[in-house]
Write an enzyme that holds these catalytic residues in place. Structure first.
Site, short mmCIF file in Angstrom:
data_model
loop_
_atom_site.label_atom_id
_atom_site.label_comp_id
_atom_site.label_asym_id
_atom_site.label_seq_id
_atom_site.Cartn_x
_atom_site.Cartn_y
_atom_site.Cartn_z
CD GLU A 56 12.53 75.47 63.85
OE1 GLU A 56 13.50 75.84 64.53
OE2 GLU A 56 11.65 76.25 63.43
CD GLU A 60 5.68 76.95 64.10
OE1 GLU A 60 6.36 77.93 63.73
OE2 GLU A 60 6.14 76.06 64.83
C1 GLA Z 1 9.52 78.62 64.69
C2 GLA Z 1 9.06 77.98 65.99
C3 GLA Z 1 7.94 78.75 66.61
C4 GLA Z 1 8.19 80.23 66.58
C5 GLA Z 1 8.47 80.67 65.18
C6 GLA Z 1 8.68 82.16 65.14
O1 GLA Z 1 8.71 78.35 63.66
O2 GLA Z 1 8.64 76.66 65.83
O3 GLA Z 1 7.78 78.35 67.92
O4 GLA Z 1 9.26 80.56 67.42
O5 GLA Z 1 9.63 80.02 64.76
O6 GLA Z 1 7.83 82.86 65.96
#
Ligand code: GLA
Length: 352
Positions: free
Chosen positions: A157, A267
Site C-alpha cells: 500500500e 486478499e
Molecule cells: C489490508 C492489509 C491486510 C489486512 C486488511 C484488513 O488489506 O493488507 O493485511 O489488514 O487490510 O484486514
C-alpha cells in the site's frame, strides 16, 4: 448446503490455473476441524496478522540491544504458522515486510520511544533499520523453514491517490514522511538479496483495479523493474458486491501482466451485507463472473501465482468490524457450510 468438509477440494479444482489461498491465524489452525477445512481447500496460506511488523518487532529486546540501526525480532508467532504450513505441505505467502500500518510507532523513533511526539529517526537510520529488518526476517524464514514461503509482500500500500502529489504516493505514511520514495527500492533491494531461488517479490495494494490508482502503481512498478526488483503484482481484491466491476479488474490485471510481471490476487472478499436469498444469489453471480474472468486470464497465458481469500468462513472475516455492519463475503458460512457461491466457483473450474 453441504458441510465444507464433504465438498470437493477448491484448490484441487483450480490446480491447472492457480493456487487457492486463505488468510489464517493460529486461532483457526489450532481448531482441528478448521485445520482440516483449511488443508482440504487451500494450497497457500497468508498470515492475517502474524507476519506483520507489529507481530515480529520486539520492543524490549530492541531497547536491550541498544543498536540504533537494528531492531530485535521475535519469531514466535511467525513460526507457529510456518510450522503448520510445513507440516501440512501448504505454501506460504509472507505478508508483509514494509507497511505504514500495523508497524509500531517506536520503530520510526530516534531512540525507539513508543510516543508519537518523540523525534523521528533520520532517513539514513530508517533505511538501515529497514534493511536489517528485512534481512533478519528473510534469513530466519529461509533458514528455519526452507521451501515453505514462495512469495514475499515486500511493500504494502504505497500508492494513495487521495493524498495527491507526483506519483500519487501515500505521503502520509511514516515511511514516505521519513525517507521519501527511497524506502521502496531499498526494501526491494534488501528482499532481492534475502530471497531464496524461486521466491517471488510482490508489490501489494488495494483498489488496484481503479484506473487512476492502477496507472500510478504501474509507474512505481516500472521504476522497480528497471532494477529487476519486482516479480509479481498483488491485487488485494477487497470488493463490494454492488460495485464489483469485473471488467475493470480484467483490464488492470492485463495491464500489470503486460509489464512482464506475474499476478496474484492476495486478499479476495466481496462485502455482502445480507445473507437473504437475493443477496446470496447476487454473491454467487459475482463470484462466478469474477472467477471465470481469472480463469480466462490464466488460459490466455497470464501467470497467476495464486488467488487468496481474506479469511476462510464468514465467521472470521474482518469485514463486519471494518464496515460496522453484517457481512457475508466468503464462500463458507459461519457454520462452515459451502455456500451456493462455492458450488458456482467449483463449476467455473470444471467448465471447458
Ligand atoms: C489490508 C492489509 C491486510 C489486512 C486488511 C484488513 O488489506 O493488507 O493485511 O489488514 O487490510 O484486514
Amino acid at each position: 448446503m453441504c458441510n465444507a468438509l464433504e465438498t470437493p477440494s477448491l484448490f484441487q479444482a483450480f490446480e491447472p490455473y492457480f493456487r487457492i489461498g486463505a488468510a489464517v491465524s493460529s486461532r483457526l489452525t489450532a481448531d482441528p476441524e478448521m485445520a482440516q477445512l483449511i488443508c482440504r481447500h487451500f494450497n497457500s496460506i497468508t498470515a492475517e496478522n502474524q507476519m506483520k511488523p507489529y507481530s515480529v518487532l520486539d520492543p524490549e529486546g530492541t531497547l536491550e540491544k541498544g543498536d540504533p540501526c537494528r531492531a530485535a525480532v521475535d519469531f514466535t508467532r511467525v513460526d507457529e504458522l510456518l510450522s503448520f504450513a510445513r507440516d501440512n505441505g501448504i505454501a506460504v505467502r509472507y505478508h508483509t515486510l514494509a507497511w505504514h500500518n500495523q508497524t509500531p510507532v517506536w520503530f520510526f523513533k530516534e531512540h525507539w520511544e513508543n510516543d508519537w511526539n518523540a523525534p523521528s529517526a533520520p532517513k539514513d537510520i530508517m533505511l538501515a533499520r529497514l534493511d536489517n529488518y528485512i534481512r533478519d526476517v528473510m534469513e530466519h524464514v529461509n533458514t528455519c523453514f526452507p521451501g515453505v514461503v514462495y512469495t514475499w509482500d515486500v511493500v504494502n500500500e504505497a500508492i494513495e491517490p487521495e493524498q495527491g502529489g507526483p506519483g500519487l504516493f501515500r505521503t502520509k505514511s511514516p515511511w514516505f514522511a521519513l525517507t521519501g520514495q527511497d524506502f521502496l527500492p531499498a526494501a526491494f533491494r534488501a528482499a532481492r538479496r534475502g530471497a531464496a531461488p524461486g521466491q517471488t517479490l510482490c508489490y501489494n495494494d488495494y483498489n488496484a483495479f481503479d484506473p487512476v490508482k492502477r496507472d500510478a502503481i504501474i509507474g512505481l512498478l516500472k521504476t522497480l523493474q528497471a532494477e529487476n526488483l519486482v516479480d509479481t503484482m498483488g491485487m488485494q481484491g477487497h470488493y463490494v458486491l454492488d460495485h464489483l466491476n469485473v471488467g475493470a479488474c480484467e483490464t488492470a490485471a492485463r495491464a500489470y501482466a503486460a509489464l512482464g510481471l506475474k499476478l496474484q490476487v492476495t486478499e479476495l472478499d466481496i462485502h455482502c451485507s445480507s445473507d437473504d436469498e437475493a443477496h446470496r444469489q447476487a454473491l454467487t453471480d459475482a463470484y462466478r463472473g469474477w472467477f471465470a474472468m481469472m480463469k480466462k486470464l490464466s488460459r490466455d497465458g497470464i501467470g497467476i501465482e495464486a488467488v487468496t481469500f481474506w479469511g476462510v468462513t464468514d465467521a472470521d472475516s474482518w469485514l463486519p468490524g471494518f464496515r460496522r455492519e453484517p457481512s457475508y463475503p466468503l464462500l463458507f458460512t459461519a457454520d462452515r457450510k459451502a455456500k451456493p457461491a462455492f458450488g458456482a466457483v467449483l463449476k467455473v473450474a470444471a467448465e471447458n
